[in-house]
Design an enzyme around this catalytic site. Structure first.
Site, mmCIF file in Angstrom:
data_model
loop_
_atom_site.group_PDB
_atom_site.id
_atom_site.type_symbol
_atom_site.label_atom_id
_atom_site.label_comp_id
_atom_site.label_asym_id
_atom_site.label_seq_id
_atom_site.Cartn_x
_atom_site.Cartn_y
_atom_site.Cartn_z
ATOM 1 N N LYS A 1 -0.638 -1.116 -4.581
ATOM 2 C CA LYS A 1 -1.723 -0.133 -4.659
ATOM 3 C C LYS A 1 -1.059 1.235 -4.697
ATOM 4 O O LYS A 1 -0.546 1.724 -3.691
ATOM 5 C CB LYS A 1 -2.630 -0.290 -3.439
ATOM 6 C CG LYS A 1 -3.818 0.647 -3.329
ATOM 7 C CD LYS A 1 -4.598 0.274 -2.050
ATOM 8 C CE LYS A 1 -5.897 1.042 -1.914
ATOM 9 N NZ LYS A 1 -5.675 2.381 -1.331
ATOM 10 N N TYR B 1 0.867 -1.184 0.000
ATOM 11 C CA TYR B 1 0.000 0.000 0.000
ATOM 12 C C TYR B 1 0.898 1.227 0.000
ATOM 13 O O TYR B 1 1.418 1.629 1.041
ATOM 14 C CB TYR B 1 -0.902 -0.041 1.235
ATOM 15 C CG TYR B 1 -2.018 0.977 1.267
ATOM 16 C CD1 TYR B 1 -2.228 1.881 0.234
ATOM 17 C CD2 TYR B 1 -2.878 1.021 2.354
ATOM 18 C CE1 TYR B 1 -3.259 2.791 0.281
ATOM 19 C CE2 TYR B 1 -3.924 1.930 2.413
ATOM 20 C CZ TYR B 1 -4.103 2.825 1.378
ATOM 21 O OH TYR B 1 -5.122 3.738 1.429
#
Length: 307
Positions: free
Chosen positions: A166, A138
């Site tokens: 991400k 992330y």
């Protein structure tokens, strides 16, 4: 289109309903999760930023995972956020997610003291090695204040359990160039996806594997239409749907998507509760603006939830 991994397609990030002391309302969470499963999203991102993972302790996160697994029952991949300040805590959260039936992990490099690249690498390698689940990086500098270099992403992508990233929206908006560079530096099956809802269309049209979507957590219908049109290369259709989202995207940027999502939940009659303090609900004037933004979506999609 059937996703080839948990990190492909439309990943919907629901709110985590909880009381003032941080106790998760598992029944309310079940309502939100079931709506996403029924809508046909490609995965559910439980305990992401929209799911206020940073405001919940280990026990409550485990209660949320157990409740979500019971509702999902294997129908949709469940990605569980396991970010924490200490590596040992994140490892334990990852092991909890695996034990309780989660399908994949999402890890952000949370910190108080700014981290170095080597510290982040060691953190991710330790957490990824703690379970048998695939893990998504992330990269969220807006909250963690750490930006992954392409070299660090390339290094981590070769870990056997780290399967995707991400990404935030590129400052220069060159999605195609960034995706090409990442694909050249990472294994063929490493998934590159994006968050930042207002960048979904250019990201997907440029070949991103996933849209990690805030708005899909409450409005999966129009988010799915946008995703499928962009995945199929139907540019005009995707841009038309994105046009209907523009007023909402403006509100996301102005007030923060998390605060706006609580307003949307209230307008739809969904049991999300209020944001965790010290975050405060938005004023009534903004609620009126959000209602007008939802009306824009009625016009293009015709499927605003009725509850």
């Amino acid at each position: 289109m059937i996703p080839t991994s948990p990190f492909h397609g439309l990943s919907a990030f629901p709110l985590t309903p909880a009381g003032a002391e941080g106790r998760v309302d598992v029944d309310a969470l079940g309502v939100l999760i079931e709506r996403l499963v029924s809508a046909g999203v490609d995965s559910i991102g439980l305990l992401g930023s929209t799911g206020t993972y940073a405001y919940l302790d280990r026990q409550e996160r485990s209660r949320a995972v157990a409740a979500a697994v019971e509702i999902v029952r294997g129908r949709v991949p469940l990605i569980v956020g396991v970010g924490a300040l200490r590596t040992s805590w994140a490892r334990s959260l990852a092991q909890d997610a695996e034990r309780l039936g989660g399908d994949a992990l999402l890890l952000a490099p949370m910190s108080y003291t700014p981290l170095t690249g080597e510290e982040v690498a060691a953190h991710f390698e330790a957490v990824a090695g703690a379970t048998g689940l695939p893990l998504c990086i992330y990269n969220n500098p807006g909250t963690t204040h750490f930006t992954f270099s392409e070299n660090l992403l390339a290094r981590l992508s070769h870990h056997p359990r780290i399967a995707g990233v991400k990404m935030p929206l590129p400052a220069d908006e060159d999605f195609a160039g960034e995706i090409a560079r990442l694909r050249n530096a990472t294994p063929d099956d490493f998934a590159v996806g994006y968050s930042g809802d207002w960048g979904a269309v250019p990201a997907l049209l440029a070949g991103a594997d996933a849209w990690y979507s805030v708005v899909a957590g409450l409005l999966p219908g129009p988010a799915l239409r946008l995703t499928r049109a962009a995945q199929a290369g139907r540019t005009d259709e995707a841009e038309a749907i994105d046009g209907a989202f523009q007023r909402l995207w403006t509100l996301f940027r102005a007030h923060g998507s998390l605060r706006v999502m609580y307003v949307i939940a209230g307008l739809l009659g969904l049991p999300a509760g209020e944001p965790p303090q010290p975050i405060q609900p938005l004023p009534d004037a903004v609620t009126a603006e959000v209602e007008a933004a939802l009306a824009d979506l009625d016009a293009v999609s015709g499927d605003r939830p009725k509850v």
